[in-house]
Design an enzyme around this catalytic site. Sequence first.
Site, PDB file in Angstrom:
ATOM      1  N   THR A 152       0.830  -1.214   0.000  1.00  0.00           N
ATOM      2  CA  THR A 152       0.000   0.000   0.000  1.00  0.00           C
ATOM      3  C   THR A 152       0.865   1.264   0.000  1.00  0.00           C
ATOM      4  O   THR A 152       0.673   2.155  -0.840  1.00  0.00           O
ATOM      5  CB  THR A 152      -0.910  -0.014   1.249  1.00  0.00           C
ATOM      6  OG1 THR A 152      -1.601  -1.263   1.279  1.00  0.00           O
ATOM      7  CG2 THR A 152      -1.905   1.115   1.208  1.00  0.00           C
ATOM      8  N   VAL A 200       5.671   7.561  12.138  1.00  0.00           N
ATOM      9  CA  VAL A 200       4.839   8.015  13.261  1.00  0.00           C
ATOM     10  C   VAL A 200       3.833   9.048  12.758  1.00  0.00           C
ATOM     11  O   VAL A 200       4.216  10.037  12.135  1.00  0.00           O
ATOM     12  CB  VAL A 200       5.697   8.655  14.379  1.00  0.00           C
ATOM     13  CG1 VAL A 200       4.817   9.023  15.573  1.00  0.00           C
ATOM     14  CG2 VAL A 200       6.824   7.732  14.809  1.00  0.00           C
ATOM     15  N   GLY A 251     -10.937  -2.793   6.499  1.00  0.00           N
ATOM     16  CA  GLY A 251      -9.518  -2.868   6.154  1.00  0.00           C
ATOM     17  C   GLY A 251      -8.625  -2.009   7.034  1.00  0.00           C
ATOM     18  O   GLY A 251      -7.433  -1.862   6.781  1.00  0.00           O
ATOM     19  N   ASP A 297       1.645  -0.845  18.661  1.00  0.00           N
ATOM     20  CA  ASP A 297       1.922   0.127  17.598  1.00  0.00           C
ATOM     21  C   ASP A 297       2.078   1.532  18.203  1.00  0.00           C
ATOM     22  O   ASP A 297       3.041   2.247  17.892  1.00  0.00           O
ATOM     23  CB  ASP A 297       0.764   0.090  16.588  1.00  0.00           C
ATOM     24  CG  ASP A 297       0.939   1.086  15.463  1.00  0.00           C
ATOM     25  OD1 ASP A 297       1.757   0.823  14.563  1.00  0.00           O
ATOM     26  OD2 ASP A 297       0.273   2.140  15.481  1.00  0.00           O
ATOM     27  N   LYS A 310       5.553   3.988  18.478  1.00  0.00           N
ATOM     28  CA  LYS A 310       5.538   5.378  18.000  1.00  0.00           C
ATOM     29  C   LYS A 310       5.924   6.355  19.111  1.00  0.00           C
ATOM     30  O   LYS A 310       6.708   7.278  18.881  1.00  0.00           O
ATOM     31  CB  LYS A 310       4.164   5.708  17.415  1.00  0.00           C
ATOM     32  CG  LYS A 310       3.902   4.958  16.103  1.00  0.00           C
ATOM     33  CD  LYS A 310       2.453   5.053  15.685  1.00  0.00           C
ATOM     34  CE  LYS A 310       2.197   4.404  14.338  1.00  0.00           C
ATOM     35  NZ  LYS A 310       0.768   4.260  14.031  1.00  0.00           N
ATOM     36  N   GLY A 331      -3.219   5.329   6.037  1.00  0.00           N
ATOM     37  CA  GLY A 331      -3.792   5.504   4.693  1.00  0.00           C
ATOM     38  C   GLY A 331      -2.691   5.663   3.659  1.00  0.00           C
ATOM     39  O   GLY A 331      -1.615   6.190   3.933  1.00  0.00           O
TER      40      GLY A 331
HETATM   41  N1  HSE Z   1      -2.014   0.185  12.097  1.00  0.00           N
HETATM   42  C1  HSE Z   1      -1.602   1.552  12.126  1.00  0.00           C
HETATM   43  C2  HSE Z   1      -2.773   2.425  12.571  1.00  0.00           C
HETATM   44  C3  HSE Z   1      -1.106   1.974  10.769  1.00  0.00           C
HETATM   45  O1  HSE Z   1      -3.899   1.935  12.609  1.00  0.00           O
HETATM   46  O2  HSE Z   1      -2.575   3.588  12.912  1.00  0.00           O
HETATM   47  C4  HSE Z   1      -0.328   3.247  10.767  1.00  0.00           C
HETATM   48  O3  HSE Z   1       0.860   3.145  11.494  1.00  0.00           O
END
Ligand code: HSE
Length: 404
Positions: free
Chosen positions: A11, A127, A182, A196, A200, A297
């Site tokens: 992506t 980030v 998605g 995640d 960050k 995105g």
């Molecule tokens: N899985 C992460 C989110 C993607 O939903 O923010 C972007 O780092």
Amino acid sequence: MIQAAVMGFGTIGSGVAEVLDINRDGIIQATGQEIGVKYILDLREFPDSPYGDRIIHDIEVILKDPEVQIVVETMGGVHPAFDFTKRCLEAGKHVVSSNKAVVDAKGTELLAIAREHHVNYLFEAAVGGGIPLIRPLTTSLKGETIQEISGILNGTTNYILTKMSREGQSFARALLTAQELGYAEKNPEADVEGHDTGRKIAILTALATGQEVKFEDLHVEGITHITAEDFLYAKKLGFSVKLVGTSHIEKGKACVYVCPVMVDADNPLYGVNDVYNGVVVDGKTVGKIMFYGSGAGKLPTANAVVSDLVDIAGHLTENAAFGWKEGKFPLKSFETEKFRYYIRISGDPTEDIDGVRAAFGSVKVIEVPELTGEFAVLTGEMEEERFQRVSPAVRGLISSIRVR
Ligand code: HSE
């Protein structure tokens, strides 16, 4: 023309090729030349893609081509992304990454290799997705004393919490919707368990302090235990529930953690909804600054990658001071942080409130008509250590959420 190569045509990688096309004129105006994609490294073929003719399967092609000056790493995962990045830097090629897993696990080593080889390793897209965040933090705020960074840094969990808040959905139902759209992965652990966000906030703290901060050393909680009932109480209080990564930096130490928190309507993070991210940076002299935008995105994140390419195009022959040094920044225990606490309790407030007050002192009682046989309280401020110590003795305690 500056020639780049893209490693990983998923992506974000395909988005980078698109943004370079869409913004061709602006990029030429900004850098004086076009940035082209000479190779795309991927295991797969892309016969239907307009970039399909540039697909290669061997990293050596990139390493051996002196025309390739910048390599984009949008592969995801630590291996082989780390190995490929290292080899590109050692070959004298700049690397731009969107891969927070590599930046968190191997960033210190890669930044050092980049310095040694007079190239740059940049990762604006790792980030906050499309939000310009790392560059303002490391350029505009360079030299400022950063006291706190607190942010909604994960779009998927923010979407889930927004859905729970607006539609009264359970966590499981909202997660399913996020997966259908998605946003959430089939295995959503990295998002919903806070990993995640943790990676960050670790990266942002390392950039703010100039020293290493590792995800594995942080206190990290996710949102899997947040319920539709919590949102009923939160609404009664005028609060919302957000998954926030916080870095509280004071006297040469940082308390860095991820946990769901209730925030009131005056908190700038209260209005950050859906898949958006929002980050508040509190500087000693500048005060509070907020960054807001698409945290994920294709095109927004690819735009952040391209901003690094444009930046590097301005100093192709030197390593610009960026990143952090070896050696861990001292961390403070999460138990020293102070919060108020929302606590959900099974029972009757007239009978059970004395026990609650004996543990926490003065509290505000909250009842909602939809829920019988239970109530909630909002405590005054106390250290996390005290809350952990006294809360097991409270009869009927169902769950709790910290309040900021
Ligand atoms: N899985 C992460 C989110 C993607 O939903 O923010 C972007 O780092």
